[in-house]
Design a protein around this motif. Structure first.
Motif, mmCIF file in Angstrom:
data_model
loop_
_atom_site.group_PDB
_atom_site.id
_atom_site.type_symbol
_atom_site.label_atom_id
_atom_site.label_comp_id
_atom_site.label_asym_id
_atom_site.label_seq_id
_atom_site.Cartn_x
_atom_site.Cartn_y
_atom_site.Cartn_z
ATOM 1 N N GLU A 1 -7.982 2.609 -2.737
ATOM 2 C CA GLU A 1 -8.497 2.206 -1.477
ATOM 3 C C GLU A 1 -9.917 2.709 -1.288
ATOM 4 O OE1 GLU A 1 -5.243 4.948 0.537
ATOM 5 O OE2 GLU A 1 -6.733 4.394 2.023
ATOM 6 N N HIS B 1 0.829 -1.210 0.000
ATOM 7 C CA HIS B 1 0.000 0.000 0.000
ATOM 8 C C HIS B 1 0.861 1.256 0.000
ATOM 9 C CE1 HIS B 1 -4.003 1.904 1.111
ATOM 10 N NE2 HIS B 1 -3.161 2.919 1.089
ATOM 11 N N HIS C 1 1.394 5.367 -2.227
ATOM 12 C CA HIS C 1 0.828 6.374 -3.141
ATOM 13 C C HIS C 1 1.975 7.089 -3.843
ATOM 14 C CE1 HIS C 1 -3.181 5.963 -1.266
ATOM 15 N NE2 HIS C 1 -2.521 5.845 -0.138
HETATM 16 NI NI NI Z 1 -3.496 5.031 1.616
#
Ligand code: NI
Length: 263
Positions: A104, A19, A21
């Motif tokens: 998400e 996870h 970005h």
């Molecule tokens: Ni996130």
């Protein structure tokens, strides 16, 4: 701009960051350098999560450009406003190569308490979409533990509750549903007592490692630009909590990531 590199790092190919970005502008000018070092610093892959159509598209572009990058696409609860959500566009993005999950997605009652109905509706719709394509979901749950758990119990998707912040009881319920618990930098923070208890209790086979970069860098780099190399510090902390050698932590969490996301 620069990014921290820890003194300890993982052996080659050990870390999958489930996870992040990296499309975020905070990484502008740094991506080539960071991804080029992945191999030497033990990282084999990263899943960049979308928050809306624009960021989802950017992450698909990163996946095309860099071998190590994969993408998840979705509408983050913070991005669910009164403007209509283009689920058709989202569904098209799901069909792109290297898209491994819907995310998400979820509920956030910390930032926005006024649009709960709309958040719940969008969450359920995206769970159904994930099921249609047999993909896992990546769940964001902030201050919305009850509703999140209720929806997960009802719809039974496969996936992970990322950056887990719920109680031990909730973690056990999530594991019972066959889902995973995402653990990142927060576990190294001084006030992480609840998460430490969760990590101690749940089986290693249900833990995934993540950064949530650019946010939530682990100690001693709290507040700095997070990056996938720092996951070694998270793995070290989990190794201490569970009294399992760090190489086992790497091996099992990597297997977990592969079995959920089917790289
Ligand atoms: Ni996130």
């Amino acid at each position: 701009m620069s990014y921290p590199i820890p003194e300890i790092f993982a052996p080659k190919g050990c870390i999958i960051d489930t996870h992040a970005h990296y499309e975020s502008e905070q990484y502008d000018g740094l991506r080539d350098q960071i991804f080029a070092s992945f191999d030497d610093l033990g990282v084999s892959a990263v899943i960049n999560c979308g928050c809306n159509i624009e960021s989802s598209k950017k992450n698909i572009e990163l996946a095309k450009k860099y071998d190590c990058c994969y993408a998840a696409v979705g509408f983050h609860p913070e991005d669910i406003t009164d403007k209509s959500l283009n689920f058709g566009a989202l569904e098209n993005l799901l069909k792109c190569e290297k898209v491994l999950a819907v995310g998400e997605i979820g509920l956030d009652y910390y930032w926005n308490k006024e649009n709960r109905e709309k958040q719940i509706e969008a969450f359920i719709f995206q769970i159904e979409l994930a099921k249609k394509y047999d993909l896992p979901i990546i769940v964001h749950d902030r201050d919305a533990h009850c509703d999140t758990l209720e929806i997960l119990k009802k719809y039974k998707p496969k996936g992970v509750v990322h950056c887990f912040s719920g109680s031990l009881e909730m973690a056990r319920e999530i594991v019972k549903l066959g889902m995973y618990i995402g653990v990142g930098g927060v576990v190294t923070f001084k006030n992480a007592r609840k998460l430490v208890e969760v990590v101690e209790d749940i089986p290693m086979e249900k833990i995934l490692l993540e950064t949530d970069g650019p946010y939530l860098a682990p100690e001693p780099f709290r507040g700095k630009l997070n990056n996938s190399f720092l996951i070694s510090l998270v793995a070290q902390k989990i190794s201490e909590i569970k009294k399992i050698p760090i190489n086992e932590i790497y091996r099992i969490t990597k297997e977990n990531a592969i079995s959920l996301f089917k790289f």
